[in-house]
Motif scaffolding. Sequence first.
Motif, PDB file in Angstrom:
ATOM      1  N   MET A   1     -10.849  31.015 -45.520  1.00  0.00           N
ATOM      2  CA  MET A   1     -10.814  32.045 -46.564  1.00  0.00           C
ATOM      3  C   MET A   1     -11.202  31.415 -47.896  1.00  0.00           C
ATOM      4  O   MET A   1     -10.552  30.487 -48.373  1.00  0.00           O
ATOM      5  N   THR A   2     -12.298  31.904 -48.468  1.00  0.00           N
ATOM      6  CA  THR A   2     -12.763  31.413 -49.764  1.00  0.00           C
ATOM      7  C   THR A   2     -12.494  32.485 -50.813  1.00  0.00           C
ATOM      8  O   THR A   2     -13.031  33.591 -50.725  1.00  0.00           O
TER       9      THR A   2
ATOM     10  N   GLN B   1     -21.560  33.071 -55.926  1.00  0.00           N
ATOM     11  CA  GLN B   1     -21.152  34.001 -54.885  1.00  0.00           C
ATOM     12  C   GLN B   1     -20.509  33.239 -53.729  1.00  0.00           C
ATOM     13  O   GLN B   1     -20.893  32.110 -53.410  1.00  0.00           O
ATOM     14  N   VAL B   2     -19.518  33.865 -53.105  1.00  0.00           N
ATOM     15  CA  VAL B   2     -18.702  33.213 -52.093  1.00  0.00           C
ATOM     16  C   VAL B   2     -19.325  33.417 -50.712  1.00  0.00           C
ATOM     17  O   VAL B   2     -19.668  34.550 -50.357  1.00  0.00           O
ATOM     18  N   PRO B   3     -19.470  32.359 -49.904  1.00  0.00           N
ATOM     19  CA  PRO B   3     -19.957  32.542 -48.536  1.00  0.00           C
ATOM     20  C   PRO B   3     -19.069  33.521 -47.765  1.00  0.00           C
ATOM     21  O   PRO B   3     -17.840  33.438 -47.835  1.00  0.00           O
TER      22      PRO B   3
ATOM     23  N   TYR C   1     -11.010  37.822 -45.157  1.00  0.00           N
ATOM     24  CA  TYR C   1     -11.491  38.241 -46.475  1.00  0.00           C
ATOM     25  C   TYR C   1     -12.029  37.040 -47.248  1.00  0.00           C
ATOM     26  O   TYR C   1     -11.368  36.011 -47.371  1.00  0.00           O
ATOM     27  N   HIS C   2     -13.223  37.198 -47.781  1.00  0.00           N
ATOM     28  CA  HIS C   2     -13.832  36.195 -48.649  1.00  0.00           C
ATOM     29  C   HIS C   2     -14.326  36.905 -49.904  1.00  0.00           C
ATOM     30  O   HIS C   2     -15.008  37.920 -49.806  1.00  0.00           O
ATOM     31  N   GLY C   3     -14.000  36.375 -51.051  1.00  0.00           N
ATOM     32  CA  GLY C   3     -14.495  37.011 -52.269  1.00  0.00           C
ATOM     33  C   GLY C   3     -13.542  36.860 -53.431  1.00  0.00           C
ATOM     34  O   GLY C   3     -12.955  35.797 -53.643  1.00  0.00           O
TER      35      GLY C   3
ATOM     36  N   TYR D   1       1.641  30.686 -59.849  1.00  0.00           N
ATOM     37  CA  TYR D   1       2.338  31.065 -58.620  1.00  0.00           C
ATOM     38  C   TYR D   1       1.355  31.204 -57.461  1.00  0.00           C
ATOM     39  O   TYR D   1       1.593  30.695 -56.347  1.00  0.00           O
ATOM     40  N   LEU D   2       0.251  31.902 -57.688  1.00  0.00           N
ATOM     41  CA  LEU D   2      -0.727  32.089 -56.608  1.00  0.00           C
ATOM     42  C   LEU D   2      -1.275  30.759 -56.124  1.00  0.00           C
ATOM     43  O   LEU D   2      -1.489  30.550 -54.913  1.00  0.00           O
ATOM     44  N   ARG D   3      -1.496  29.839 -57.043  1.00  0.00           N
ATOM     45  CA  ARG D   3      -1.959  28.501 -56.636  1.00  0.00           C
ATOM     46  C   ARG D   3      -0.905  27.830 -55.765  1.00  0.00           C
ATOM     47  O   ARG D   3      -1.238  27.134 -54.786  1.00  0.00           O
ATOM     48  N   SER D   4       0.373  28.042 -56.082  1.00  0.00           N
ATOM     49  CA  SER D   4       1.462  27.384 -55.330  1.00  0.00           C
ATOM     50  C   SER D   4       1.578  27.895 -53.896  1.00  0.00           C
ATOM     51  O   SER D   4       2.113  27.193 -53.042  1.00  0.00           O
ATOM     52  N   VAL D   5       1.076  29.121 -53.635  1.00  0.00           N
ATOM     53  CA  VAL D   5       1.146  29.650 -52.268  1.00  0.00           C
ATOM     54  C   VAL D   5      -0.216  29.611 -51.573  1.00  0.00           C
ATOM     55  O   VAL D   5      -0.413  30.232 -50.530  1.00  0.00           O
ATOM     56  N   GLY D   6      -1.156  28.878 -52.170  1.00  0.00           N
ATOM     57  CA  GLY D   6      -2.400  28.619 -51.473  1.00  0.00           C
ATOM     58  C   GLY D   6      -3.616  29.403 -51.881  1.00  0.00           C
ATOM     59  O   GLY D   6      -4.661  29.313 -51.227  1.00  0.00           O
ATOM     60  N   PHE D   7      -3.524  30.191 -52.990  1.00  0.00           N
ATOM     61  CA  PHE D   7      -4.691  30.937 -53.471  1.00  0.00           C
ATOM     62  C   PHE D   7      -5.444  30.105 -54.515  1.00  0.00           C
ATOM     63  O   PHE D   7      -4.845  29.457 -55.336  1.00  0.00           O
TER      64      PHE D   7
END
Length: 307
Positions: A1-2, A103-105, A273-275, A301-307
């Motif tokens: 997921m990118t 743009q995301v693959p 989902y990619h995007g 927070y989002l970075r801490s859960v892997g986003f």
Amino acid sequence: MTITITTAPCCWGVDDVKNPNLPAWERVFDEAAAAGYGGLELGPYGYVPLESGRVAKALQDRNLFIVAGTIFDDLVSPENRTNLLRQTDEICAVITRLPQPEQVPGQRFRTPYLTVMDWGHDERDYTAGHTDRAPRLSDEAWNGMVANIKAIAELAMSKYGVRAVIHPHAGGYIEFADEIERIASDVPAELAGFCIDTGHTYYAGMDPVETLKTYADRLDYVHFKDIDEKVFRRVLGEKIRFFEACGQGVMCPIGRGIIDYPAVKQALEEIGYHGFITVEQERDPLSVAGSLADVKESRDYLRSVGF
């Protein structure tokens, strides 16, 4: 997921462009960059100037890009068609000339997107979150709204190559599960995608995780919000407009509220989902002093859960 995480001017209280208390758009750009975001949405029509050269320089100076423009208006009234198409034309003409992200693959459509939301009906504003009380459109009025959305999407894509994404929104005529299902049936996937918003989904009585999975084949763009459950339960018991509830803090920094973001992440991984995902937190612009800290808290927070 990118995934690329962005933000939006509503985090600074920018929803009603007629509100005299809105912060300068340059401040929004400054603080979005300071909080660690690479990009953001343009915000509602009329907030950021429709001057591509001036706005492009402001973005470049802050190393930012624009991920989407927004139509946030009455999609129901046939007499509003001319206004809606004018907005589509003017917004797309600007956003396609502004700095764009890599743009995301695996991404189905290129940015920028045109997020399309219905708004401006008192009878629905006061019943936001109440699927049992909210009036529904007649078949004739519904068909008129569908025709308006199709016209917006056709113009955006045919003239500018911009993908329109329908955003179910609390207090509009596309909010609840039956309305989302109906609009998915009536507007073909080849014409417009969906922007599912976790906060509006929860506000409308749905499970954000299940909704993301249900509309995986239409999911071109995602909005993240979080909801303060204590405030939410209280405002649901009051006769209150949606943005009045936001002014009372029903939307909170992500990770501080009721929505299970590890489960959301798992769902997005499962559907592939990619995007782009945009962080939002509607608020009263009078509380803008807290915006920078809140959007940074959400990003961290989002970075801490892997986003």
